[in-house]
Design an enzyme around this catalytic site. Structure first.
Site, PDB file in Angstrom:
ATOM      1  N   HIS A 254       0.889  -1.250   0.005  1.00 38.64           N
ATOM      2  CA  HIS A 254       0.021   0.036  -0.140  1.00 38.64           C
ATOM      3  C   HIS A 254       0.783   1.184   0.078  1.00 38.64           C
ATOM      4  O   HIS A 254       2.204   1.114   0.469  1.00 38.64           O
ATOM      5  CB  HIS A 254      -0.767  -0.068   1.280  1.00 38.64           C
ATOM      6  CG  HIS A 254      -2.094   1.031   1.170  1.00 38.64           C
ATOM      7  ND1 HIS A 254      -1.895   2.156   1.287  1.00 38.64           N
ATOM      8  CD2 HIS A 254      -3.167   0.669   0.466  1.00 38.64           C
ATOM      9  CE1 HIS A 254      -3.289   3.026   1.068  1.00 38.64           C
ATOM     10  NE2 HIS A 254      -3.975   1.816   0.709  1.00 38.64           N
ATOM     11  N   GLU A 310      -8.031  -4.962  -0.052  1.00 39.53           N
ATOM     12  CA  GLU A 310      -8.336  -5.873  -1.197  1.00 39.53           C
ATOM     13  C   GLU A 310      -8.462  -7.383  -0.609  1.00 39.53           C
ATOM     14  O   GLU A 310      -8.841  -8.362  -1.275  1.00 39.53           O
ATOM     15  CB  GLU A 310      -7.635  -5.588  -2.372  1.00 39.53           C
ATOM     16  CG  GLU A 310      -7.720  -3.992  -2.887  1.00 39.53           C
ATOM     17  CD  GLU A 310      -9.067  -3.720  -3.284  1.00 39.53           C
ATOM     18  OE1 GLU A 310     -10.159  -4.165  -2.812  1.00 39.53           O
ATOM     19  OE2 GLU A 310      -9.284  -2.948  -3.984  1.00 39.53           O
TER      20      GLU A 310
HETATM   21  N1  ACO Z   1       3.658  -7.683  -4.513  1.00 36.32           N
HETATM   22  C1  ACO Z   1       5.060  -8.007  -4.816  1.00 36.32           C
HETATM   23  N2  ACO Z   1       6.000  -6.782  -4.851  1.00 36.32           N
HETATM   24  C2  ACO Z   1       5.474  -5.677  -4.517  1.00 36.32           C
HETATM   25  C3  ACO Z   1       3.802  -5.488  -4.278  1.00 36.32           C
HETATM   26  C4  ACO Z   1       2.969  -6.424  -4.091  1.00 36.32           C
HETATM   27  N3  ACO Z   1       1.855  -6.748  -3.924  1.00 36.32           N
HETATM   28  N4  ACO Z   1       3.683  -4.364  -3.830  1.00 36.32           N
HETATM   29  C5  ACO Z   1       4.560  -3.509  -4.082  1.00 36.32           C
HETATM   30  N5  ACO Z   1       5.808  -4.382  -4.471  1.00 36.32           N
HETATM   31  C6  ACO Z   1       7.291  -3.957  -4.735  1.00 36.32           C
HETATM   32  C7  ACO Z   1       7.285  -3.429  -5.864  1.00 36.32           C
HETATM   33  O1  ACO Z   1       7.662  -4.189  -7.091  1.00 36.32           O
HETATM   34  C8  ACO Z   1       8.419  -2.604  -5.937  1.00 36.32           C
HETATM   35  O2  ACO Z   1       9.902  -3.099  -5.851  1.00 36.32           O
HETATM   36  P1  ACO Z   1      11.078  -2.859  -6.400  1.00 36.32           P
HETATM   37  O3  ACO Z   1      11.501  -1.550  -5.836  1.00 36.32           O
HETATM   38  O4  ACO Z   1      11.929  -3.979  -6.180  1.00 36.32           O
HETATM   39  O5  ACO Z   1      10.793  -2.397  -7.829  1.00 36.32           O
HETATM   40  C9  ACO Z   1       8.287  -2.076  -4.228  1.00 36.32           C
HETATM   41  O6  ACO Z   1       7.556  -3.162  -3.879  1.00 36.32           O
HETATM   42  C10 ACO Z   1       7.719  -0.608  -4.169  1.00 36.32           C
HETATM   43  O7  ACO Z   1       6.377  -0.646  -4.990  1.00 36.32           O
HETATM   44  P2  ACO Z   1       5.721   0.578  -5.606  1.00 36.32           P
HETATM   45  O8  ACO Z   1       4.878   0.301  -6.786  1.00 36.32           O
HETATM   46  O9  ACO Z   1       6.726   1.706  -5.516  1.00 36.32           O
HETATM   47  O10 ACO Z   1       4.881   1.031  -4.441  1.00 36.32           O
HETATM   48  P3  ACO Z   1       3.672   1.761  -4.415  1.00 36.32           P
HETATM   49  O11 ACO Z   1       3.202   2.491  -3.110  1.00 36.32           O
HETATM   50  O12 ACO Z   1       3.438   2.518  -5.523  1.00 36.32           O
HETATM   51  O13 ACO Z   1       2.454   0.621  -4.534  1.00 36.32           O
HETATM   52  C11 ACO Z   1       0.525  -0.354  -4.695  1.00 36.32           C
HETATM   53  C12 ACO Z   1       1.078   0.283  -4.060  1.00 36.32           C
HETATM   54  C13 ACO Z   1       0.098   0.010  -6.067  1.00 36.32           C
HETATM   55  C14 ACO Z   1      -0.810  -0.871  -3.913  1.00 36.32           C
HETATM   56  C15 ACO Z   1       1.448  -1.778  -4.751  1.00 36.32           C
HETATM   57  O14 ACO Z   1       1.846  -2.378  -3.403  1.00 36.32           O
HETATM   58  C16 ACO Z   1       0.672  -2.922  -5.594  1.00 36.32           C
HETATM   59  O15 ACO Z   1       0.780  -2.951  -6.970  1.00 36.32           O
HETATM   60  N6  ACO Z   1       0.027  -4.042  -4.856  1.00 36.32           N
HETATM   61  C17 ACO Z   1      -0.693  -4.897  -5.587  1.00 36.32           C
HETATM   62  C18 ACO Z   1      -2.171  -4.561  -6.293  1.00 36.32           C
HETATM   63  C19 ACO Z   1      -2.956  -4.341  -5.109  1.00 36.32           C
HETATM   64  O16 ACO Z   1      -3.281  -5.117  -4.028  1.00 36.32           O
HETATM   65  N7  ACO Z   1      -3.885  -3.080  -5.314  1.00 36.32           N
HETATM   66  C20 ACO Z   1      -4.679  -2.737  -4.339  1.00 36.32           C
HETATM   67  C21 ACO Z   1      -4.467  -1.623  -3.264  1.00 36.32           C
HETATM   68  S1  ACO Z   1      -5.372  -1.092  -2.125  1.00 36.32           S
HETATM   69  C22 ACO Z   1      -6.636  -0.043  -2.801  1.00 36.32           C
HETATM   70  O17 ACO Z   1      -6.117   0.590  -3.584  1.00 36.32           O
HETATM   71  C23 ACO Z   1      -7.901   0.061  -2.006  1.00 36.32           C
END
Ligand code: ACO
Length: 373
Positions: A254, A310
């Site tokens: 998140h 989620e």
């Molecule tokens: N699984 C694996 N790796 C992850 C995940 C995940 N669920 N979430 C983040 N990471 C990793 C990324 O790959 C990244 O790794 P890296 O630095 O080696 O490239 C690092 O963690 C940071 O990721 P960002 O995308 O910069 O983090 P951000 O704060 O933008 O992400 C997000 C938040 C988009 C929700 C992300 O965690 C994600 O994609 N989760 C999966 C989708 C999801 O569950 N969405 C619902 C969100 S809740 C809502 O909106 C109501």
């Protein structure tokens, strides 16, 4: 300008009394209440009243507010025809909601943003349920003004009076996810009304933002994943395969929370009862969460990745009986309450939201006539 903040992390662009998160402590306050207290106790109408008017209604106000909302639920035959087309063409529920939200509120704006906002909230369940009835080859069911917002949604989906536990489960879900600071879709809604556009346009644009898998589109894939893991019986191998392939695990991570999303706990407690005496599906979910969190800390040691809302949305909505295809649209049925409250709040003290970009393109190009290129 000093550099670009691509995701606007840590940038505050509005003051709000609607909700507040503490990402380190894993706390969420909605309308002054800890999410745990509000989600479990309120009806959706009480939550909506709290967001719109900053206080809980008394009994008389609540019954008036419920009636006001119920009186705005109906959509016209023309709107139903649009939804039937979306269903016949097997368009996703979020596309049906986007087109339905625009069509259901076309030409009915009475110029009062508050009244329009209530109508937008009231029509969302009708739109989603009618689309689903068509998808299943059934006729839509007219809203029942005697039922509350949550109960009526389930009734319009199934044609049957829902039992109390399903209504309470859905009510808890709707309350828990109704508002969450300046998330992407809420930001969209505020940007739209900041141009002095209208609340219907704000809701329609916000539906489009919510649709994406990085925001509201995750719980469907979460349920698929849970079913696969349940069948495979080897959660660790499953998760390693995904992470080795560079995939993200839906339902984890998140932008704000560095610990477990407080809504995950609320939804998990509410979901558990629906799996009582059933197979061991809920245990699979619980165990799977621990496996994923452990492996994420192994694979991404520099980033604290925990369970987000989620993950247990999938478990709760599945338990309540909402079809998987409708998980994102059902998120919209709730979050539209937050969008509309934010839109009204923005209008109270509006300033056009207009950030900047940093230009990285060419300059001083000279024009080459078409024949010479
Ligand atoms: N699984 C694996 N790796 C992850 C995940 C995940 N669920 N979430 C983040 N990471 C990793 C990324 O790959 C990244 O790794 P890296 O630095 O080696 O490239 C690092 O963690 C940071 O990721 P960002 O995308 O910069 O983090 P951000 O704060 O933008 O992400 C997000 C938040 C988009 C929700 C992300 O965690 C994600 O994609 N989760 C999966 C989708 C999801 O569950 N969405 C619902 C969100 S809740 C809502 O909106 C109501």
């Amino acid at each position: 300008m000093t550099g670009v903040n691509r995701g606007l992390d840590g940038v505050a662009v509005a003051e709000t009394r609607l909700s507040m998160m503490d990402g380190e402590a894993g706390e969420l306050t909605i309308g002054g209440f800890p999410v745990e207290e509000l989600a479990d106790n309120a009806t959706f109408e009480e939550t909506l009243h709290l967001l719109f008017y900053d206080r809980l209604p008394d009994a008389e106000e609540l019954s008036e507010f419920r009636a006001d909302l119920a009186a705005r639920r109906e959509v016209s035959e023309e709107v139903l025809a649009v939804l039937q087309r979306a269903a016949d063409e097997e368009k996703p529920g979020m596309d049906a909601l986007r087109v339905g939200a625009a069509a259901a509120n076309l030409g009915t704006e009475d110029g009062d943003p508050e009244s329009d906002a209530l109508r937008v909230v009231a029509t969302f369940p009708t739109i989603v349920a009618a689309y689903w009835r068509y998808r299943e080859g059934n006729d839509p069911i007219a809203p029942d003004p005697d039922l509350g917002h949550a109960a009526n949604y389930l009734y319009m989906l199934t044609g049957e009076r829902p039992d109390e536990s399903a209504v309470r489960g859905l009510e808890t879900y709707l309350n828990a996810v109704v508002d969450h600071g300046l998330n992407a879709s809420t930001f969209t809604a505020r940007v739209v009304v900041s141009t002095e556009s209208d609340v219907v346009s704000a809701a329609t644009a916000a539906v489009g933002t919510l649709k994406g898998p990085l925001h509201g589109g995750a719980p469907g894939p979460v349920l698929d994943m849970l079913k696969d893991v349940h069948e495979s019986g080897d959660p660790e191998a499953y998760v390693r395969e995904k992470l080795d392939a560079g995939e993200r695990l839906m339902g984890f991570g998140h932008r704000i929370y560095r610990v477990r999303d407080p809504r995950a706990s609320v939804l998990s407690s509410a979901a558990e009862q629906f799996y009582d005496g059933d197979d061991d599906f809920f245990e699979t979910i619980d165990d799977f969460e621990d496996v994923v969190v452990d492996l994420l800390s192994e694979y991404k040691p520099d980033r604290e990745l925990a369970t987000n809302v989620e993950f247990y949305t999938a478990a709760l909505l599945y338990g309540v009986g909402v079809p998987q295809e409708l998980f994102p649209a059902t998120f919209g049925v709730s979050r539209v309450g937050g969008w509309m409250a934010h839109a009204l709040e923005q209008l109270e003290n509006n300033r056009l939201i207009r950030p900047e970009s940093e230009y990285v393109g060419e300059t001083n190009r000279s024009w080459t006539p078409l024949a010479e290129r």
